[in-house]
Scaffold this motif. Structure first.
Motif, PDB file in Angstrom:
ATOM      1  N   ALA A   6       0.852  -1.197   0.000  1.00 55.42           N
ATOM      2  CA  ALA A   6       0.000   0.000   0.000  1.00 55.42           C
ATOM      3  C   ALA A   6       0.889   1.248   0.000  1.00 55.42           C
ATOM      4  CB  ALA A   6      -0.902  -0.005   1.227  1.00 55.42           C
ATOM      5  N   PRO A   7       0.355   2.393  -0.457  1.00 52.16           N
ATOM      6  CA  PRO A   7       1.162   3.618  -0.508  1.00 52.16           C
ATOM      7  C   PRO A   7       1.817   3.977   0.829  1.00 52.16           C
ATOM      8  CG  PRO A   7      -0.883   3.950  -1.692  1.00 52.16           C
ATOM      9  CD  PRO A   7      -0.975   2.598  -1.029  1.00 52.16           C
ATOM     10  N   ASP A   8       1.155   3.663   1.950  1.00 51.17           N
ATOM     11  CA  ASP A   8       1.755   3.975   3.252  1.00 51.17           C
ATOM     12  C   ASP A   8       2.509   2.780   3.840  1.00 51.17           C
ATOM     13  OD1 ASP A   8      -0.538   2.487   3.635  1.00 51.17           O
ATOM     14  OD2 ASP A   8      -1.165   3.565   5.432  1.00 51.17           O
ATOM     15  N   GLY A   9       2.701   1.724   3.040  1.00 51.20           N
ATOM     16  CA  GLY A   9       3.404   0.529   3.489  1.00 51.20           C
ATOM     17  C   GLY A   9       4.911   0.693   3.350  1.00 51.20           C
ATOM     18  N   GLY A  12       6.292   1.961  -0.002  1.00 56.50           N
ATOM     19  CA  GLY A  12       5.923   3.313  -0.406  1.00 56.50           C
ATOM     20  C   GLY A  12       5.246   3.400  -1.754  1.00 56.50           C
ATOM     21  N   ASP A  13       5.377   4.576  -2.364  1.00 57.50           N
ATOM     22  CA  ASP A  13       4.714   4.836  -3.642  1.00 57.50           C
ATOM     23  C   ASP A  13       5.247   3.975  -4.778  1.00 57.50           C
ATOM     24  OD1 ASP A  13       3.042   6.719  -2.546  1.00 57.50           O
ATOM     25  OD2 ASP A  13       4.413   8.389  -2.959  1.00 57.50           O
ATOM     26  N   GLY A  14       6.433   3.418  -4.630  1.00 61.22           N
ATOM     27  CA  GLY A  14       7.019   2.588  -5.678  1.00 61.22           C
ATOM     28  C   GLY A  14       6.233   1.322  -5.949  1.00 61.22           C
ATOM     29  N   ALA A  15       5.338   0.977  -5.042  1.00 62.32           N
ATOM     30  CA  ALA A  15       4.577  -0.262  -5.196  1.00 62.32           C
ATOM     31  C   ALA A  15       3.164  -0.027  -5.725  1.00 62.32           C
ATOM     32  CB  ALA A  15       4.524  -0.991  -3.858  1.00 62.32           C
ATOM     33  N   LYS A  20      -2.052  -2.384  -7.930  1.00 59.20           N
ATOM     34  CA  LYS A  20      -3.064  -2.515  -8.986  1.00 59.20           C
ATOM     35  C   LYS A  20      -3.031  -3.913  -9.597  1.00 59.20           C
ATOM     36  CE  LYS A  20      -3.159   2.337 -10.286  1.00 59.20           C
ATOM     37  NZ  LYS A  20      -2.806   3.322 -11.309  1.00 59.20           N
ATOM     38  N   THR A  21      -1.839  -4.446  -9.784  1.00 58.59           N
ATOM     39  CA  THR A  21      -1.693  -5.788 -10.347  1.00 58.59           C
ATOM     40  C   THR A  21      -2.226  -6.836  -9.378  1.00 58.59           C
ATOM     41  OG1 THR A  21       0.271  -5.010 -11.511  1.00 58.59           O
ATOM     42  CG2 THR A  21      -0.041  -7.380 -11.411  1.00 58.59           C
ATOM     43  N   LEU A  22      -1.982  -6.656  -8.083  1.00 61.81           N
ATOM     44  CA  LEU A  22      -2.519  -7.570  -7.071  1.00 61.81           C
ATOM     45  C   LEU A  22      -4.045  -7.526  -7.072  1.00 61.81           C
ATOM     46  CD1 LEU A  22      -2.229  -9.512  -4.649  1.00 61.81           C
ATOM     47  CD2 LEU A  22      -2.083  -7.485  -3.180  1.00 61.81           C
ATOM     48  N   GLN A  23      -4.609  -6.336  -7.175  1.00 64.96           N
ATOM     49  CA  GLN A  23      -6.064  -6.208  -7.206  1.00 64.96           C
ATOM     50  C   GLN A  23      -6.645  -6.906  -8.439  1.00 64.96           C
ATOM     51  OE1 GLN A  23      -6.190  -1.949  -6.813  1.00 64.96           O
ATOM     52  NE2 GLN A  23      -6.493  -2.042  -4.605  1.00 64.96           N
ATOM     53  N   ALA A  24      -5.966  -6.807  -9.567  1.00 68.58           N
ATOM     54  CA  ALA A  24      -6.428  -7.497 -10.779  1.00 68.58           C
ATOM     55  C   ALA A  24      -6.379  -9.013 -10.579  1.00 68.58           C
ATOM     56  CB  ALA A  24      -5.574  -7.094 -11.983  1.00 68.58           C
ATOM     57  N   LYS A  93       5.916  -8.066 -11.295  1.00 74.74           N
ATOM     58  CA  LYS A  93       5.897  -6.816 -10.520  1.00 74.74           C
ATOM     59  C   LYS A  93       6.503  -7.028  -9.135  1.00 74.74           C
ATOM     60  CE  LYS A  93       3.442  -4.291 -13.451  1.00 74.74           C
ATOM     61  NZ  LYS A  93       3.855  -3.067 -14.062  1.00 74.74           N
ATOM     62  N   LEU A  94       6.186  -8.156  -8.502  1.00 78.35           N
ATOM     63  CA  LEU A  94       6.735  -8.430  -7.170  1.00 78.35           C
ATOM     64  C   LEU A  94       8.235  -8.633  -7.226  1.00 78.35           C
ATOM     65  CD1 LEU A  94       3.974 -10.779  -5.721  1.00 78.35           C
ATOM     66  CD2 LEU A  94       4.523  -8.452  -4.963  1.00 78.35           C
ATOM     67  N   ALA A  95       8.729  -9.234  -8.301  1.00 77.22           N
ATOM     68  CA  ALA A  95      10.170  -9.440  -8.443  1.00 77.22           C
ATOM     69  C   ALA A  95      10.916  -8.116  -8.483  1.00 77.22           C
ATOM     70  CB  ALA A  95      10.462 -10.255  -9.696  1.00 77.22           C
ATOM     71  N   LEU A  96      10.265  -7.081  -9.019  1.00 78.93           N
ATOM     72  CA  LEU A  96      10.910  -5.756  -9.066  1.00 78.93           C
ATOM     73  C   LEU A  96      11.076  -5.165  -7.675  1.00 78.93           C
ATOM     74  CD1 LEU A  96       9.081  -4.217 -12.144  1.00 78.93           C
ATOM     75  CD2 LEU A  96      11.394  -5.168 -12.045  1.00 78.93           C
ATOM     76  N   LEU A  97      10.223  -5.565  -6.733  1.00 81.18           N
ATOM     77  CA  LEU A  97      10.322  -5.069  -5.365  1.00 81.18           C
ATOM     78  C   LEU A  97      11.369  -5.818  -4.549  1.00 81.18           C
ATOM     79  CD1 LEU A  97       6.589  -4.602  -4.320  1.00 81.18           C
ATOM     80  CD2 LEU A  97       8.209  -2.852  -5.048  1.00 81.18           C
ATOM     81  N   SER A  98      11.755  -6.998  -5.025  1.00 86.35           N
ATOM     82  CA  SER A  98      12.693  -7.825  -4.281  1.00 86.35           C
ATOM     83  C   SER A  98      14.064  -7.164  -4.239  1.00 86.35           C
ATOM     84  CB  SER A  98      12.798  -9.204  -4.950  1.00 86.35           C
ATOM     85  OG  SER A  98      13.798  -9.960  -4.342  1.00 86.35           O
ATOM     86  N   PRO A  99      14.674  -7.100  -3.051  1.00 85.20           N
ATOM     87  CA  PRO A  99      15.994  -6.474  -2.958  1.00 85.20           C
ATOM     88  C   PRO A  99      17.058  -7.269  -3.704  1.00 85.20           C
ATOM     89  CG  PRO A  99      15.379  -7.471  -0.860  1.00 85.20           C
ATOM     90  CD  PRO A  99      14.186  -7.561  -1.771  1.00 85.20           C
TER      91      PRO A  99
END
Length: 124
Positions: A6-9, A12-15, A20-24, A93-99
């Protein structure tokens, strides 16, 4: 997961696009229970096309509720294709968040039918 992206997670805004992809992907939640917990029968017509009938019993307010779901072959294949595509999109999309996304093997994880590197290829 939704709270984490989430934006406040923590991401941050990068997710925002990941959310949106998770909601789809979660649009498919309505078929998860019958496919995972229902009892199905398949019938085949004279032309060789199949129909899947799934019966499911759920309990709401201590009362049994029976539901029946019917998918004809073309509709079921279309649904399976959409679920697969949405799962792959979410995985990407999740892979892009992975450090350590450069170490994430291609094709591993949600929506993939290929095993991760090292599984079943003789490595120990």
């Amino acid at each position: 997961m939704a709270a984490a992206i989430a934006p406040d997670g923590p991401f941050g805004d990068g997710a925002a696009t990941v959310l949106k992809t998770l909601q789809a992907f979660r649009d498919h939640d309505s078929v998860r229970a019958p496919l995972c917990h229902g009892l199905g029968k398949i019938s085949v017509d004279q032309a060789g096309r199949w129909t899947l009938v799934v019966r499911m019993t759920s309990f709401k307010n201590r009362r049994a509720e029976r539901t029946m779901f019917v998918w004809e072959e073309e509709e079921a294949r279309h649904l399976a294709d959409r679920i697969h595509a949405d799962a792959q999109r979410l995985q990407s999309k999740l892979a892009l968040l992975s450090p350590n996304n450069e170490r994430t093997p291609a094709g591993s994880g949600c929506g993939s039918m290929r095993p991760a590197r090292g599984i079943g290829d003789g490595e120990k």
